[in-house]
Write a protein that holds these residues in place. Sequence first.
Motif, PDB file in Angstrom:
ATOM      1  N   ARG A 156      31.224  41.464  36.830  1.00 21.27           N
ATOM      2  CA  ARG A 156      32.377  41.870  36.023  1.00 21.27           C
ATOM      3  C   ARG A 156      33.448  40.786  36.081  1.00 21.27           C
ATOM      4  O   ARG A 156      33.501  39.991  37.016  1.00 21.27           O
ATOM      5  N   ARG A 157      34.295  40.788  35.079  1.00 22.00           N
ATOM      6  CA  ARG A 157      35.391  39.825  35.026  1.00 22.00           C
ATOM      7  C   ARG A 157      36.188  39.849  36.323  1.00 22.00           C
ATOM      8  O   ARG A 157      36.588  38.805  36.835  1.00 22.00           O
ATOM      9  N   SER A 158      36.421  41.033  36.857  1.00 18.95           N
ATOM     10  CA  SER A 158      37.224  41.158  38.078  1.00 18.95           C
ATOM     11  C   SER A 158      36.540  40.528  39.293  1.00 18.95           C
ATOM     12  O   SER A 158      37.206  40.239  40.287  1.00 18.95           O
ATOM     13  N   ASN A 159      35.228  40.286  39.206  1.00 18.58           N
ATOM     14  CA  ASN A 159      34.497  39.658  40.306  1.00 18.58           C
ATOM     15  C   ASN A 159      34.513  38.133  40.235  1.00 18.58           C
ATOM     16  O   ASN A 159      34.062  37.475  41.168  1.00 18.58           O
ATOM     17  N   VAL A 160      35.013  37.591  39.138  1.00 19.83           N
ATOM     18  CA  VAL A 160      35.040  36.139  38.966  1.00 19.83           C
ATOM     19  C   VAL A 160      36.444  35.644  39.297  1.00 19.83           C
ATOM     20  O   VAL A 160      37.424  36.093  38.689  1.00 19.83           O
ATOM     21  N   PRO A 161      36.556  34.725  40.254  1.00 16.86           N
ATOM     22  CA  PRO A 161      37.897  34.241  40.596  1.00 16.86           C
ATOM     23  C   PRO A 161      38.513  33.429  39.450  1.00 16.86           C
ATOM     24  O   PRO A 161      37.805  32.827  38.641  1.00 16.86           O
TER      25      PRO A 161
END
Length: 170
Positions: free
Chosen positions: A12-17
């Motif tokens: 998910r987007r939230s997992n990508v720094p």
Amino acid sequence: MPGFVLRPPVLRRSNVPVVTDPAEAVRRPELGVLSAMAHGETEQGATIASAVLPAIEGLDDERARLYYDLLYNSLNEAARRALEAMMKGYEYQSDFAKKYVAQGRDEGRIEGRVEEAVRALLSVLRARGIAVPDAARERIVAQKDPERLERWIEKAVTAAALADVLDDPS
């Protein structure tokens, strides 16, 4: 296999720094590009691009070409404009970028030469009073070979009719 259920992991987007540190992008350019892909549409897109762009320049041509394309196409419109503004007046350092800039300049020179030759040919024909029907005009404008256009100009100087100019056996 009976009972087998495939559960692929989803990133998910939230997992990508969000990569905004140029040093981090140089250490891990793939993460920088992935960050741009995940967050390039956000208000941080331009900041990510400015961090990732220098990291891409140090890569081999094939990867750099792919990463530039992914980076640019992942950005929102404002970030794209910011990236383009950063690049204005920038002197490319990589052989990859220099090669494509030179290629673009060469293509532009050829296009300019063709456009100039088309204008010159039509001017010579007009000055000689040789009518150019729409179909012939379209053929002339569509011609992209500057050498052929130059031959047509030379013929137009002495031709009695348009057929004497455009009937080119070569």
